[in-house]
Design a protein around this motif. Structure first.
Motif, PDB file in Angstrom:
ATOM      1  N   UNK A  85       3.356   0.324  -2.854  1.00 19.06           N
ATOM      2  CA  UNK A  85       4.009  -0.966  -3.044  1.00 19.06           C
ATOM      3  C   UNK A  85       2.924  -2.011  -3.235  1.00 19.06           C
ATOM      4  N   UNK A  86       2.981  -2.707  -4.371  1.00 17.19           N
ATOM      5  CA  UNK A  86       1.950  -3.685  -4.720  1.00 17.19           C
ATOM      6  C   UNK A  86       2.579  -5.070  -4.772  1.00 17.19           C
ATOM      7  N   UNK A  87       1.959  -6.033  -4.092  1.00 13.63           N
ATOM      8  CA  UNK A  87       2.436  -7.417  -4.112  1.00 13.63           C
ATOM      9  C   UNK A  87       1.593  -8.250  -5.072  1.00 13.63           C
ATOM     10  N   UNK A  88       2.273  -9.027  -5.914  1.00 11.66           N
ATOM     11  CA  UNK A  88       1.575  -9.889  -6.866  1.00 11.66           C
ATOM     12  C   UNK A  88       1.220 -11.247  -6.317  1.00 11.66           C
ATOM     13  N   UNK A  89       1.783 -11.608  -5.163  1.00 10.21           N
ATOM     14  CA  UNK A  89       1.467 -12.870  -4.497  1.00 10.21           C
ATOM     15  C   UNK A  89       1.641 -14.080  -5.420  1.00 10.21           C
ATOM     16  N   UNK A  90       2.688 -14.031  -6.234  1.00 13.39           N
ATOM     17  CA  UNK A  90       2.999 -15.171  -7.090  1.00 13.39           C
ATOM     18  C   UNK A  90       2.415 -15.118  -8.482  1.00 13.39           C
ATOM     19  N   UNK A  91       1.655 -14.083  -8.820  1.00 13.83           N
ATOM     20  CA  UNK A  91       1.108 -13.950 -10.171  1.00 13.83           C
ATOM     21  C   UNK A  91       2.214 -13.636 -11.175  1.00 13.83           C
ATOM     22  N   UNK A  92       1.895 -13.788 -12.446  1.00 16.27           N
ATOM     23  CA  UNK A  92       2.872 -13.539 -13.503  1.00 16.27           C
ATOM     24  C   UNK A  92       3.202 -12.055 -13.656  1.00 16.27           C
ATOM     25  N   UNK A  93       4.438 -11.789 -14.041  1.00 15.56           N
ATOM     26  CA  UNK A  93       4.858 -10.410 -14.333  1.00 15.56           C
ATOM     27  C   UNK A  93       4.060  -9.806 -15.478  1.00 15.56           C
ATOM     28  N   UNK A  94       3.409 -10.635 -16.290  1.00 18.88           N
ATOM     29  CA  UNK A  94       2.621 -10.118 -17.414  1.00 18.88           C
ATOM     30  C   UNK A  94       1.489  -9.208 -16.950  1.00 18.88           C
ATOM     31  N   UNK A  95       1.060  -9.339 -15.698  1.00 18.28           N
ATOM     32  CA  UNK A  95       0.026  -8.439 -15.185  1.00 18.28           C
ATOM     33  C   UNK A  95       0.525  -6.999 -15.184  1.00 18.28           C
ATOM     34  N   UNK A  96       1.789  -6.818 -14.870  1.00 16.84           N
ATOM     35  CA  UNK A  96       2.357  -5.461 -14.901  1.00 16.84           C
ATOM     36  C   UNK A  96       2.386  -4.943 -16.341  1.00 16.84           C
ATOM     37  N   UNK A  97       2.879  -5.782 -17.258  1.00 12.17           N
ATOM     38  CA  UNK A  97       2.950  -5.366 -18.656  1.00 12.17           C
ATOM     39  C   UNK A  97       1.592  -5.074 -19.252  1.00 12.17           C
ATOM     40  N   UNK A 116       0.822  -1.203   0.000  1.00 10.86           N
ATOM     41  CA  UNK A 116       0.000   0.000   0.000  1.00 10.86           C
ATOM     42  C   UNK A 116       0.855   1.251   0.000  1.00 10.86           C
ATOM     43  N   UNK A 117       0.290   2.337   0.462  1.00 14.01           N
ATOM     44  CA  UNK A 117       0.991   3.622   0.446  1.00 14.01           C
ATOM     45  C   UNK A 117       1.884   3.842   1.661  1.00 14.01           C
ATOM     46  N   UNK A 118       1.659   3.078   2.710  1.00 15.10           N
ATOM     47  CA  UNK A 118       2.425   3.270   3.946  1.00 15.10           C
ATOM     48  C   UNK A 118       3.636   2.345   3.949  1.00 15.10           C
ATOM     49  N   UNK A 119       4.555   2.593   3.048  1.00 17.97           N
ATOM     50  CA  UNK A 119       5.754   1.760   2.964  1.00 17.97           C
ATOM     51  C   UNK A 119       6.988   2.635   3.102  1.00 17.97           C
ATOM     52  N   UNK A 120       8.093   1.984   3.411  1.00 18.22           N
ATOM     53  CA  UNK A 120       9.378   2.669   3.568  1.00 18.22           C
ATOM     54  C   UNK A 120      10.393   2.022   2.643  1.00 18.22           C
ATOM     55  N   UNK A 121      11.159   2.837   1.948  1.00 16.74           N
ATOM     56  CA  UNK A 121      12.194   2.308   1.070  1.00 16.74           C
ATOM     57  C   UNK A 121      13.277   1.615   1.885  1.00 16.74           C
ATOM     58  N   UNK A 122      13.795   0.530   1.331  1.00 19.93           N
ATOM     59  CA  UNK A 122      14.899  -0.192   1.955  1.00 19.93           C
ATOM     60  C   UNK A 122      16.240   0.376   1.468  1.00 19.93           C
ATOM     61  N   UNK A 123      17.339  -0.225   1.918  1.00 25.56           N
ATOM     62  CA  UNK A 123      18.665   0.298   1.611  1.00 25.56           C
ATOM     63  C   UNK A 123      18.931   0.378   0.114  1.00 25.56           C
ATOM     64  N   UNK A 124      18.518  -0.639  -0.641  1.00 29.80           N
ATOM     65  CA  UNK A 124      18.844  -0.658  -2.063  1.00 29.80           C
ATOM     66  C   UNK A 124      17.923   0.212  -2.907  1.00 29.80           C
TER      67      UNK A 124
END
Length: 448
Positions: free
Chosen positions: A406-418, A67-75
């Motif tokens: 930050x959106x989690x796909x929970x194992x779905x295919x990357x094609x959803x993003x495309x 969701x919107x309440x996320x914090x960036x990590x080191x990388x």
């Protein structure tokens, strides 16, 4: 409202002779919201892909909260200033389903092509469909001089992950001086100069190409299937050249943010981190102005090859070797030298976002009117993993993409993003991908 447009001119008489003076770009040429030209043409949305090689350390890259309440990590810390304008995807996988993992290639084609290649030559699999940048360029690039631009930062034109079909990539531009001359040389027409003179040589070339096209139907009837396929590809390329010529024979549309840059100094290409990032800086300076001046609306930039040969100055071991050979630090839990490149890669991507965000367009910025997919070919390069492929999208497509989450796909295919990127860019598609990576499910969280 005054009946004025960028095409209006001021007419008068000077010492008995008629004179005309073209109007400069004015605020009144925008609509009240600042999102379109007053004549009704919207400020265009640009699309790009940006690639870095050799993956990430997942625990240091992906946020803990969704969701919107996320914090960036080191990388990803370098992206913090652009939190409201970025979307991080995790848990989206390239699904092999029995296909071989062509290391440093299957991940790319899964994310950018919606498919997993089934065979390879020289480490490259055969693509069965165009990559995202090509699909989107076909839809949005009418009226621009260049359908798309490809750039690579290590001096190797073969480093490109933009493909039409087969196993041949669209070659990258690698020299800033050459790129400058191509974009802003004698054929460039400044959209805000108030002057336009069509090149008579182009008029002749367009006529020649048109005459070639006239007899193609008769020729196509006389040849076999294989030759028809070759001729179809040939005539398609001719049509694209004709379209480019036609653009150059028309006065360019106004571009509020267009500023002709200075010619860059010559650079010596190299595979050191220092040389590649300096090259990226010069190439993307030109790219940003090419977008602002409406020379193109689509691009692909490769910071490094998938099998990354980037190394630090004074060192002989490159990143790809480090990901396989450097031991994991017992206390930190990651490879220290390899991770240097992964953290710095996001800093370089952030530098591009900063350039785009500094260019004002309407009531937003060039970044606001863009969608840029940044990705790598694997998650953990040491094992060539394709689960939770790292993908970051920057921009909001002129308000059509809901960023800052930050959106989690929970194992779905990357094609959803495309698929979602294509739909937001206006392509009339309801599904995308092949085999186990086929999907008709877009990502509703990011669609406005």
């Amino acid at each position: 409202m005054l009946d004025l447009s960028r095409r209006n001119i001021l007419r008068g008489i000077l010492r008995g002779s008629a004179i005309t003076v073209a109007l400069p770009f004015l605020d009144l040429f925008l609509d009240g919201s600042g999102e379109a030209l007053a004549a009704g043409a919207p400020i265009p949305t640009r699309f790009g892909t940006w690639f870095w090689g050799c993956g990430v350390n997942a625990k240091r890259f992906f946020p803990d909260a969704t969701g919107t309440d996320f914090t960036f990590k080191d990388e990803t810390h370098a992206l913090t200033p652009f939190k409201a304008k970025t979307t991080i995807f995790s848990g989206f996988n390239v699904i092999l389903d029995g296909q071989p993992n062509l290391t440093h290639w299957s991940g790319i084609m899964g994310a950018l092509g919606g498919t997993t290649p089934s065979k390879g030559g020289n480490g490259i699999g055969t693509a069965v469909a165009p990559t995202l940048d090509c699909l989107i360029a076909d839809h949005v690039s009418a009226g621009t001089r260049f359908k798309s631009l490809q750039m690579a930062c290590t001096g190797q034109s073969s480093v490109s992950y933009s493909m039409r079909a087969g196993n041949t990539v669209n070659p990258s531009d690698v020299d800033p001086v050459t790129v400058y001359k191509r974009l802003f040389g004698p054929d460039f027409q400044d959209p805000n100069s108030g002057k336009f003179t069509p090149d008579t040589k182009l008029m002749v070339e367009q006529s020649v190409l048109s005459s070639v096209k006239d007899g193609r139907e008769n020729l196509m009837r006389k040849v076999g299937a294989a030759d028809r396929a070759r001729l179809d590809e040939y005539f398609t390329s001719i049509r694209e050249v004709e379209q480019q010529l036609a653009v150059q024979l028309q006065p360019p549309a106004p571009a509020e943010a267009c500023r002709v840059p200075k010619m860059p100094a010559a650079l010596e290409p190299g595979t050191t981190w220092e040389a590649a990032t300096q090259m990226h800086d010069q190439l993307t300076d030109l790219l940003v102005m090419a977008l602002a001046c409406n020379q193109t609306r689509v691009f692909h930039v490769a910071l490094s090859a998938a099998v990354s040969n980037l190394r630090r100055a004074g060192q002989s071991v490159a990143l790809h070797e480090l990901t396989h050979e450097e031991p994991i630090d017992d206390k930190l839990g990651y490879q220290i030298q390899a991770t240097y490149f992964l953290e710095r890669s996001m800093e370089v991507f952030a530098s591009l976002l900063g350039k785009l965000d500094a260019v004002k367009e309407g009531n937003g910025t060039l970044l606001d009117h863009s969608l840029i997919l940044a990705l790598s070919e694997s998650n953990l390069a040491k094992l060539h993993t394709l689960e939770s492929l790292p993908m970051v999208v920057a921009g909001s497509a002129g308000g059509k993409w809901r960023a800052g989450q930050h959106v989690s796909g929970k194992g779905d295919t990357t094609s959803r993003v495309g698929l979602t990127l294509q739909q937001v860019m206006g392509l009339p598609v309801g599904s995308w991908g092949t085999g186990p990576n086929a999907t008709s499910k877009s990502i509703s969280e990011v669609i406005v």
